[in-house]
Structures are given as structure tokens and as C-alpha cells.
Design an enzyme around this catalytic site. Structure first.
Site, PDB file in Angstrom:
ATOM      1  CD  GLU A   1      38.152  41.347  44.625  1.00  0.00           C
ATOM      2  OE1 GLU A   1      38.483  40.455  45.414  1.00  0.00           O
ATOM      3  OE2 GLU A   1      37.649  41.765  44.131  1.00  0.00           O
TER       4      GLU A   1
ATOM      5  CB  THR B   1      28.912  38.987  52.550  1.00  0.00           C
ATOM      6  OG1 THR B   1      30.743  38.207  51.837  1.00  0.00           O
ATOM      7  CG2 THR B   1      29.146  40.655  51.994  1.00  0.00           C
TER       8      THR B   1
ATOM      9  CE  LYS C   1      35.001  40.018  52.690  1.00  0.00           C
ATOM     10  NZ  LYS C   1      34.472  38.896  52.196  1.00  0.00           N
TER      11      LYS C   1
ATOM     12  NE  ARG D   1      40.503  38.114  43.560  1.00  0.00           N
ATOM     13  CZ  ARG D   1      41.502  37.768  44.250  1.00  0.00           C
ATOM     14  NH1 ARG D   1      40.254  36.916  45.940  1.00  0.00           N
ATOM     15  NH2 ARG D   1      42.601  37.029  44.895  1.00  0.00           N
TER      16      ARG D   1
ATOM     17  CG  HIS E   1      27.863  61.141  25.180  1.00  0.00           C
ATOM     18  ND1 HIS E   1      26.839  61.633  24.427  1.00  0.00           N
ATOM     19  CD2 HIS E   1      27.236  59.683  25.423  1.00  0.00           C
ATOM     20  CE1 HIS E   1      26.507  61.106  23.728  1.00  0.00           C
ATOM     21  NE2 HIS E   1      27.171  59.994  23.783  1.00  0.00           N
TER      22      HIS E   1
ATOM     23  N   GLY F   1      32.336  39.803  44.142  1.00  0.00           N
ATOM     24  CA  GLY F   1      32.928  38.542  43.187  1.00  0.00           C
ATOM     25  C   GLY F   1      31.653  37.880  43.606  1.00  0.00           C
ATOM     26  CB  SER F   2      28.994  36.882  45.483  1.00  0.00           C
ATOM     27  OG  SER F   2      30.408  35.227  46.260  1.00  0.00           O
TER      28      SER F   2
ATOM     29  CB  SER G   1      32.360  33.954  52.896  1.00  0.00           C
ATOM     30  OG  SER G   1      31.735  34.761  53.101  1.00  0.00           O
TER      31      SER G   1
HETATM   32  C1  F6R Z   1      37.575  37.607  46.615  1.00  0.00           C
HETATM   33  C2  F6R Z   1      36.526  38.626  46.145  1.00  0.00           C
HETATM   34  C3  F6R Z   1      35.579  39.349  46.934  1.00  0.00           C
HETATM   35  C4  F6R Z   1      34.491  38.827  47.692  1.00  0.00           C
HETATM   36  C5  F6R Z   1      33.455  40.387  48.059  1.00  0.00           C
HETATM   37  C6  F6R Z   1      32.068  39.638  48.865  1.00  0.00           C
HETATM   38  O1  F6R Z   1      37.983  36.669  46.420  1.00  0.00           O
HETATM   39  O2  F6R Z   1      36.473  38.340  44.955  1.00  0.00           O
HETATM   40  O3  F6R Z   1      35.149  40.604  46.083  1.00  0.00           O
HETATM   41  O4  F6R Z   1      33.375  37.820  46.379  1.00  0.00           O
HETATM   42  O5  F6R Z   1      34.031  40.161  49.242  1.00  0.00           O
HETATM   43  O6  F6R Z   1      32.214  38.241  49.610  1.00  0.00           O
HETATM   44  P1  F6R Z   1      31.146  36.796  49.267  1.00  0.00           P
HETATM   45  O7  F6R Z   1      31.950  36.587  47.797  1.00  0.00           O
HETATM   46  O8  F6R Z   1      32.319  36.001  50.034  1.00  0.00           O
HETATM   47  O9  F6R Z   1      30.082  37.297  49.868  1.00  0.00           O
END
Ligand code: F6R
Length: 352
Positions: A235, A103, A343, A150, A251, A56-57, A100
Site C-alpha cells: 500500500e 467498508t 471501493k 493502515r 514445507h 488495515g482494520s 472509515s
Molecule cells: C488503507 C488501508 C486499507 C483499509 C481497508 C478497509 O489505508 O489500510 O487496507 O484498511 O480498505 O478500510 P477501513 O479500514 O476503513 O475499514
């Protein structure tokens, strides 16, 4: 009556109230437009912008890259992984984006940027990334916390605009932003659960897809939006989805549409009023070629004149469609247990 119109079913199947977060997305975008980095990012006009993020980020970076592709002469690279590519040197700007802030891949990208002395800004609601930005005296955009990454797309996209403008890369004229925000307001009213399925494009689309596997195809402008639809479906609804882009899928992937599984799939074509005539024609021909083998075909369009409005509204339609698919399949659209487990296990030290 469909379950999608039943408030009691929504309350039972969406205990974390993801529907409220989605309904508030336009307000989130407005608030995101006011967020600035502290201290301001001081950098010369970059030769390249690298957005380091995952999931999502990273999606905010994708949106930025596709939005500016035809108007800005600075390449925007979205880096999904550890470290940074070699092109992230002294003439680059790195946006380390993690909602968050915890990551691992993005933390590693931030560390490499600091080690290489590349101008870097952290965009995060907290976590280790916020701590490292403070410790390394690097600018940070502080995002409001409490959302699923997300569902924080507004926060992960809009702050990049003033950041880039501050180093000489003008991305979005104010009137385009205003138009996009107004279009999101109107679309929110049309897609919220209170709007019945008969009159709600996201519910109708989710009902058309039903139990079939969604295959989302976009064009040059909407191919990355198709990828975002896919990940939202995965998700939120916890179900497989395909994504691809024209003309490339013409293609290769197109051949798979003669396989027996095609009847169990539903094609969604993400169209754009700005698409070139040859792309419009490719969509029509693709519809003719795969339509007879597919379980069904739908089209979706963004709203508005400006590219930003069209891209953002199409993305927002995908968020709601994936939400309603989750409800149809009786999945909690908020929690992501396998992602969390992955994670957690990666955080524990590896066995020797
Ligand atoms: C969960 C989501 C995931 C996170 C990804 C990275 O809602 O969208 O795709 O975005 O695991 O975590 P962040 O965004 O916290 O760095």
C-alpha cells in the site's frame, strides 16, 4: 547522500506528510489506550472473540490474536469478509472494526451480528458503521478521524484491550503496555527521517531491499507481522511483496528459491527473542539454504522484554521501512488510488 536523508526530497515525494503521522504513532497508541466504548459493552465472558475487519482494520485483530495466543484461553478469530462465520453465536463477542466505517464487508458483519443478537461493538471513526451502531443501540468506540486506516493501527488495536477486560478476558498487564509504549517512543526517535541512514534501521533496510522484491518471513509469533509488512509495502510503496511463516514455508515455498527470479528478491527474516530454539535453528538453516540464491538477506528484531513490545516495535519498523521504500521508488506513501477505485466501483449498483 541518499534521498532518504534529504528533507526536500521527502517533502516533494510525501506531500501528505505521512512521515508526521508515522512519527506520531507512539502518541497515537497512548491516546488509543484511553478510548472506551460508549455505552460500555455488556457481555458475559465469551467463548470466542471475532474481529471483523479488512486491510488495515483487520491488522489490529491479527496483532491481538498473535499477542494473546500463548496466554489467553479464548480464541480470537479475525474474519475478513462478508457476514460472520457460524461460530459467531450468542456466546461470542464481535468487534466490528472499520476505520472509515464504510467498508461493505464489515457493515455486513455488523448487520449479521445484530440480526443474530450477538454482542457486538463497533470500532470506527465514523461512516455508516457509526450510524448503524447508534441506530441499533450498540456500543461504539469513537476513533479520532483523519488518518489512513493502515496508519491508525494504535487506534485499531489498543481499544480492544479494555473491551475484552470488561467481559472477563484479561489480555495485557499494565506493565507490558507501559513497556511497549516506552519502546515505541525510543524507536520513533531512531527511525524518523531526521535520523540519517547510517544510523537508522528502517532506512538501511529499505536501501538493502532497493529495487528487489521483498520476501518477508516470520516465525510462529511474527508470521502475521510479516503479513502486515507485506501489506504496508504494497500500500505504501505500491510494489509486490511476499510474506510467509516458518515452519510452514519450509514445507512448500522454500522450493521456489531455486528459481531464476530469486536473485531479484530480498529476504527479510522477522526474528523474535521469544522464539523457541527449534525456530531459531530453522531461521539459521533457511538463511543457509536460500541465501546463495537470493539477492540479499536481512534480519529484523523487535525491541523489549514483553511480547507486546516486541510485536509492536517490529510492526512499527515495518511501517517505516515501507515508507522509505515508497520514497526510494518515488511513490506517494499516503494515497491508494486503485484501492479507492475498487471501493468506488463496488458502491455503484451492479448492472442487471
Ligand atoms: C488503507 C488501508 C486499507 C483499509 C481497508 C478497509 O489505508 O489500510 O487496507 O484498511 O480498505 O478500510 P477501513 O479500514 O476503513 O475499514
Amino acid at each position: 547522500m541518499t534521498r532518504l536523508d534529504d528533507p526536500a526530497a521527502l517533502a516533494r515525494l510525501d506531500p501528505h506528510d505521512a512521515r508526521r503521522v508515522l512519527a506520531e504513532f507512539p502518541a497515537q497508541c497512548r491516546r488509543a489506550c484511553t478510548l472506551q466504548s460508549d455505552p460500555p459493552l455488556r457481555a458475559a465472558r465469551p467463548r470466542v472473540v471475532v474481529v471483523a475487519g479488512m486491510g488495515g482494520s483487520a491488522a489490529g485483530g491479527d496483532l491481538l490474536a498473535v499477542y494473546v495466543a500463548e496466554t489467553v484461553d479464548v480464541p480470537i478469530i479475525v474474519h475478513r469478509g462478508y457476514g460472520l462465520p457460524a461460530l459467531a453465536g450468542p456466546h461470542a463477542v464481535v468487534i466490528a472494526s472499520s476505520y472509515s466505517g464504510d467498508t461493505a464487508e464489515v457493515l455486513s458483519a455488523f448487520d449479521v451480528a445484530v440480526a443474530r443478537n450477538v454482542p457486538v461493538v463497533a470500532v470506527t471513526a465514523g461512516g455508516a458503521l457509526a450510524e448503524r451502531a447508534t441506530a441499533a443501540r450498540r456500543p461504539r468506540v469513537a476513533l479520532p478521524a483523519g488518518l489512513m486506516p493502515r496508519m491508525a493501527l494504535g487506534y485499531l488495536f489498543f481499544p480492544a484491550l479494555p473491551l475484552l477486560a470488561g467481559c472477563g478476558v484479561e489480555v495485557a498487564p499494565a506493565d507490558e503496555i507501559d513497556e511497549a509504549l516506552a519502546a515505541l517512543d525510543a524507536l520513533a526517535r531512531d527511525l524518523v527521517p531526521e535520523r540519517p541512514a547510517a544510523d537508522n534501521d528502517a532506512k538501511r533496510l529499505a536501501l538493502s531491499i532497493g529495487d528487489r522484491l521483498p520476501a518477508i518471513y516470520g516465525g510462529p509469533a511474527t508470521g502475521l507481522i510479516a503479513y502486515r509488512w507485506k501489506t504496508d509495502i504494497e500500500e505504501n510503496a505500491k510494489t509486490f511483496a511476499l510474506a510467509g511463516a516458518l515452519p510452514e514455508m519450509n514445507h512448500n515455498e522454500i522450493e521456489a528459491w531455486r528459481s531464476t527470479g530469486a536473485k531479484d528478491m530480498h529476504v527479510v527474516l522477522l526474528r523474535d527473542r521469544g522464539e523457541a530454539p527449534e525456530i531459531a535453528r530453522r531461521f539459521r538453516v533457511l538463511h543457509d539454504v536460500v541465501g546463495p540464491s537470493a539477492g540479499g538477506v536481512s534480519e529484523a528484531w523487535g525491541r523489549g522484554q514483553g511480547r507486546l513490545s516486541r510485536l509492536l516495535t517490529l510492526t512499527y519498523l515495518g511501517q517505516w521501512t515501507s515508507y522509505y521504500l515508497a520514497i526510494l521508488r518515488e511513490r506517494d506513501p499516503w494515497s491508494v488510488p486503485l484501492l479507492d477505485e475498487m471501493k468506488r466501483r463496488m458502491r455503484t449498483p451492479a448492472a442487471p
